[in-house]
Scaffold this motif. Structure first.
Motif, PDB file in Angstrom:
ATOM      1  N   LEU A 111       0.844  -1.223   0.092  1.00 39.94           N
ATOM      2  CA  LEU A 111      -0.009   0.142  -0.067  1.00 39.94           C
ATOM      3  C   LEU A 111       0.736   1.157  -0.084  1.00 39.94           C
ATOM      4  O   LEU A 111       0.860   2.271  -0.792  1.00 39.94           O
ATOM      5  CB  LEU A 111      -0.896   0.036   1.129  1.00 39.94           C
ATOM      6  CG  LEU A 111      -1.835   1.255   1.155  1.00 39.94           C
ATOM      7  CD1 LEU A 111      -2.828   1.291  -0.022  1.00 39.94           C
ATOM      8  CD2 LEU A 111      -2.662   1.040   2.773  1.00 39.94           C
ATOM      9  N   GLU A 112       1.897   1.429   0.785  1.00 42.36           N
ATOM     10  CA  GLU A 112       2.929   2.428   0.824  1.00 42.36           C
ATOM     11  C   GLU A 112       3.562   2.475  -0.433  1.00 42.36           C
ATOM     12  O   GLU A 112       3.646   3.845  -0.948  1.00 42.36           O
ATOM     13  CB  GLU A 112       3.911   2.182   1.815  1.00 42.36           C
ATOM     14  CG  GLU A 112       3.281   2.296   3.462  1.00 42.36           C
ATOM     15  CD  GLU A 112       4.387   1.839   4.362  1.00 42.36           C
ATOM     16  OE1 GLU A 112       3.970   2.062   5.746  1.00 42.36           O
ATOM     17  OE2 GLU A 112       5.317   1.203   4.047  1.00 42.36           O
ATOM     18  N   ALA A 113       3.832   1.311  -0.962  1.00 44.98           N
ATOM     19  CA  ALA A 113       4.543   1.258  -2.526  1.00 44.98           C
ATOM     20  C   ALA A 113       3.669   2.170  -3.385  1.00 44.98           C
ATOM     21  O   ALA A 113       4.187   2.944  -4.358  1.00 44.98           O
ATOM     22  CB  ALA A 113       5.194   0.094  -2.971  1.00 44.98           C
ATOM     23  N   GLY A 172      -9.250   1.083   6.688  1.00 41.85           N
ATOM     24  CA  GLY A 172      -9.384   1.783   7.793  1.00 41.85           C
ATOM     25  C   GLY A 172      -8.339   2.822   8.153  1.00 41.85           C
ATOM     26  O   GLY A 172      -8.138   3.371   9.292  1.00 41.85           O
ATOM     27  N   ILE A 173      -7.666   3.665   7.255  1.00 40.93           N
ATOM     28  CA  ILE A 173      -6.834   4.660   7.258  1.00 40.93           C
ATOM     29  C   ILE A 173      -7.857   5.875   7.045  1.00 40.93           C
ATOM     30  O   ILE A 173      -7.848   6.009   5.808  1.00 40.93           O
ATOM     31  CB  ILE A 173      -5.701   4.338   6.550  1.00 40.93           C
ATOM     32  CG1 ILE A 173      -4.942   3.134   6.911  1.00 40.93           C
ATOM     33  CG2 ILE A 173      -4.661   5.662   6.774  1.00 40.93           C
ATOM     34  CD1 ILE A 173      -3.647   2.898   6.101  1.00 40.93           C
ATOM     35  N   GLN A 174      -7.754   6.843   7.967  1.00 46.11           N
ATOM     36  CA  GLN A 174      -8.377   8.040   7.715  1.00 46.11           C
ATOM     37  C   GLN A 174      -7.598   9.343   7.200  1.00 46.11           C
ATOM     38  O   GLN A 174      -6.696   9.618   7.940  1.00 46.11           O
ATOM     39  CB  GLN A 174      -9.139   8.670   8.976  1.00 46.11           C
ATOM     40  CG  GLN A 174     -10.204   9.733   8.688  1.00 46.11           C
ATOM     41  CD  GLN A 174     -11.243   9.591   7.841  1.00 46.11           C
ATOM     42  OE1 GLN A 174     -11.936   8.406   7.833  1.00 46.11           O
ATOM     43  NE2 GLN A 174     -11.411  10.442   6.868  1.00 46.11           N
ATOM     44  N   GLY A 341       2.070  16.318  -6.198  1.00 51.29           N
ATOM     45  CA  GLY A 341       2.886  15.389  -5.619  1.00 51.29           C
ATOM     46  C   GLY A 341       3.223  15.754  -4.284  1.00 51.29           C
ATOM     47  O   GLY A 341       2.864  14.827  -3.253  1.00 51.29           O
ATOM     48  N   LEU A 342       3.096  16.980  -3.539  1.00 50.61           N
ATOM     49  CA  LEU A 342       3.544  17.551  -2.363  1.00 50.61           C
ATOM     50  C   LEU A 342       2.101  17.530  -1.754  1.00 50.61           C
ATOM     51  O   LEU A 342       2.181  16.965  -0.366  1.00 50.61           O
ATOM     52  CB  LEU A 342       3.785  18.968  -2.517  1.00 50.61           C
ATOM     53  CG  LEU A 342       5.265  19.467  -2.872  1.00 50.61           C
ATOM     54  CD1 LEU A 342       5.165  20.752  -3.083  1.00 50.61           C
ATOM     55  CD2 LEU A 342       6.166  18.785  -1.848  1.00 50.61           C
ATOM     56  N   ILE A 343       1.049  17.640  -2.099  1.00 52.73           N
ATOM     57  CA  ILE A 343      -0.127  17.308  -1.631  1.00 52.73           C
ATOM     58  C   ILE A 343      -0.419  15.811  -1.194  1.00 52.73           C
ATOM     59  O   ILE A 343      -1.111  15.582  -0.197  1.00 52.73           O
ATOM     60  CB  ILE A 343      -1.465  18.110  -2.513  1.00 52.73           C
ATOM     61  CG1 ILE A 343      -1.526  19.472  -2.619  1.00 52.73           C
ATOM     62  CG2 ILE A 343      -2.766  17.678  -1.821  1.00 52.73           C
ATOM     63  CD1 ILE A 343      -2.352  20.117  -3.570  1.00 52.73           C
ATOM     64  N   THR A 344      -0.210  15.107  -2.118  1.00 50.17           N
ATOM     65  CA  THR A 344      -0.334  13.578  -1.959  1.00 50.17           C
ATOM     66  C   THR A 344       0.503  13.119  -0.911  1.00 50.17           C
ATOM     67  O   THR A 344       0.135  12.491  -0.075  1.00 50.17           O
ATOM     68  CB  THR A 344      -0.035  12.856  -3.204  1.00 50.17           C
ATOM     69  OG1 THR A 344      -0.780  13.642  -4.367  1.00 50.17           O
ATOM     70  CG2 THR A 344      -0.638  11.506  -3.245  1.00 50.17           C
ATOM     71  N   ALA A 351      -2.178  10.844   7.228  1.00 49.05           N
ATOM     72  CA  ALA A 351      -2.668   9.428   7.526  1.00 49.05           C
ATOM     73  C   ALA A 351      -1.915   8.508   8.236  1.00 49.05           C
ATOM     74  O   ALA A 351      -2.588   7.411   8.496  1.00 49.05           O
ATOM     75  CB  ALA A 351      -3.425   8.981   6.320  1.00 49.05           C
ATOM     76  N   GLY A 352      -0.576   8.741   8.362  1.00 50.55           N
ATOM     77  CA  GLY A 352       0.187   7.905   8.917  1.00 50.55           C
ATOM     78  C   GLY A 352       0.811   6.720   8.108  1.00 50.55           C
ATOM     79  O   GLY A 352       1.506   5.895   8.735  1.00 50.55           O
ATOM     80  N   LEU A 353       0.911   6.917   6.966  1.00 50.22           N
ATOM     81  CA  LEU A 353       1.282   5.897   5.913  1.00 50.22           C
ATOM     82  C   LEU A 353       2.561   6.172   5.601  1.00 50.22           C
ATOM     83  O   LEU A 353       3.460   5.221   5.443  1.00 50.22           O
ATOM     84  CB  LEU A 353       0.418   5.932   4.627  1.00 50.22           C
ATOM     85  CG  LEU A 353       0.420   4.880   3.701  1.00 50.22           C
ATOM     86  CD1 LEU A 353      -0.256   3.525   4.238  1.00 50.22           C
ATOM     87  CD2 LEU A 353      -0.409   5.300   2.420  1.00 50.22           C
TER      88      LEU A 353
END
Length: 390
Positions: A111-113, A172-174, A341-344, A351-353
């Motif tokens: 998911l992080e990738a 489940g990640i907000q 890109g900065l916003i994403t 979100a802690g990702l």
């Protein structure tokens, strides 16, 4: 008033840096970007990216893209719309796949990738517009394709960001902030482009003609700025970059008899204050936090970030009938990353990702890719036959 001192420092240093860069045969924007790194948190820490600097930078990119629209040829943009869509699509797919796989190989979760791939799928064409203007290549088929692809890329970026937020929610990640439904966003964007056609065809010519009849100094220039800023604001409301709205405002005003006058009036205004602050703000995003720990990832992802756009957009251009040199120009013109890109990345961080070290690394890669982009674009333009860039 303290900001006036900061502004004076930025203007003096960017003027000197631009002068030295031009004397060395390097795009002036490189010198201005480097000033942001030198006086920012990365090195001297004299200037921070506060709300006033950000505001001036936002106005700077809006004026820069407005000037890009003034110098663009709408017929040429429409002619190369199909190649632009192909370039944008392949230029989104390649970074997601290449950056995603590389991030997964470096130890990020799937998911992080995927999220990192989405971060680097977005292009910021503002830097490229500055270089294309400097080398008089905006009104070429390559310039038209780059600008058209940037518009399509921005729309795809909004869609991908909405999909990633939905995916995070399903896990489940907000993500921070409330996000409107994707269907509503797309409907608003269709309405925006429909309204843009009306502005180009009827509203802008009428308003510019009306402004000339006003007994007021600089009324024509003021009206052009009203059109520019309002379209940038509306673009932001529907989820697009304000730069896209400003670009179409420039196109709208360019189809009136006041094009040359406005170029003479607006360009000094932008270059004297706002545009240098925008270039410096890119460098101010850079910090050297956790640099030693993530040096391998930063170097590797920076190289891949550049190659992914170069190969993806270059391949799209080749499939659309451009030769190798033209495809290279288009590919290098799409390398720079920016606000999307900065916003994403920020959403992933909130979100802690992406942890603090990983988030800093992603920001550093975005800034480095943006600095490299003008250098490689200049070399690609120099390799073009003179007839192709006139």
């Amino acid at each position: 008033m303290a900001f006036l001192g900061t502004l004076c420092l930025i203007l003096v240093l960017t003027t000197l840096a631009g002068n030295f860069a031009n004397r060395l045969g390097v795009p002036a924007v490189i010198g201005e970007l480097l000033i942001g790194i030198i006086i920012g948190p990365a090195l001297l820490n004299w200037v921070q990216l506060n709300s006033l600097v950000s505001l001036f930078a936002d106005i700077g990119v809006v004026i820069l893209m407005f000037l890009g629209g003034l110098e663009s040829n709408l017929k040429l943009l429409m002619k190369y719309l199909k190649p632009a869509i192909v370039v944008a699509t392949s230029g989104v797919i390649f970074p997601i796949v290449m950056m995603g796989l590389a991030s997964w190989w470096w130890g990020f979760t799937p998911l992080e990738a995927l999220f990192i791939g989405v971060i680097f799928s977005a292009t910021s064409v503002s830097i490229s517009v500055a270089v294309l203007k400097e080398y008089h290549a905006l009104s070429t088929r390559e310039g038209a394709t780059i600008l058209g692809a940037a518009v399509a890329d921005d729309i795809m970026g909004v869609i991908l960001l909405s999909l990633m937020i939905s995916l995070l929610a399903s896990q489940g990640i907000q993500a921070a902030g409330s996000q409107p439904a994707l269907g509503l966003v797309l409907l608003e964007q269709v309405a925006f482009f429909g309204g843009t056609y009306i502005v180009v065809k009827w509203i802008a010519p009428y308003l510019m003609h009306l402004s000339e009849r006003l007994v007021m100094a600089s009324s024509v220039t003021i009206m052009s700025m009203v059109i520019c800023l309002s379209m940038a604001w509306l673009a932001d409301i529907v989820g697009l970059s304000g730069a896209i709205g400003a670009f179409f405002a420039g196109i709208a005003v360019a189809h009136t008899p006041y094009r040359a006058v406005l170029a003479d009036h607006v360009e000094p205004l932008g270059n004297a204050i706002f545009i240098p602050v925008f270039f410096v703000s890119v460098g101010l995003n850079m910090t050297l936090d956790h640099l030693a720990d993530n040096l391998g990832i930063i170097v590797g992802l920076t190289v891949l970030a550049c190659l992914a756009k170069l190969l993806g957009c270059g391949l799209g251009a080749r499939l659309s009938g451009f030769d190798l040199k033209s495809s290279t120009v288009i590919g290098t013109g799409m390398i720079a990353r920016g606000e999307m890109g900065l916003i994403t990345a920020q959403i992933g961080h909130q979100a802690g990702l992406l942890g603090g070290a990983d988030y800093s690394a992603m920001i550093l890669v975005i800034v480095l890719a943006t600095i490299i982009a003008p250098l490689v674009l200049k070399q690609a333009l120099k390799a073009m036959p003179q007839a192709a860039t006139e």
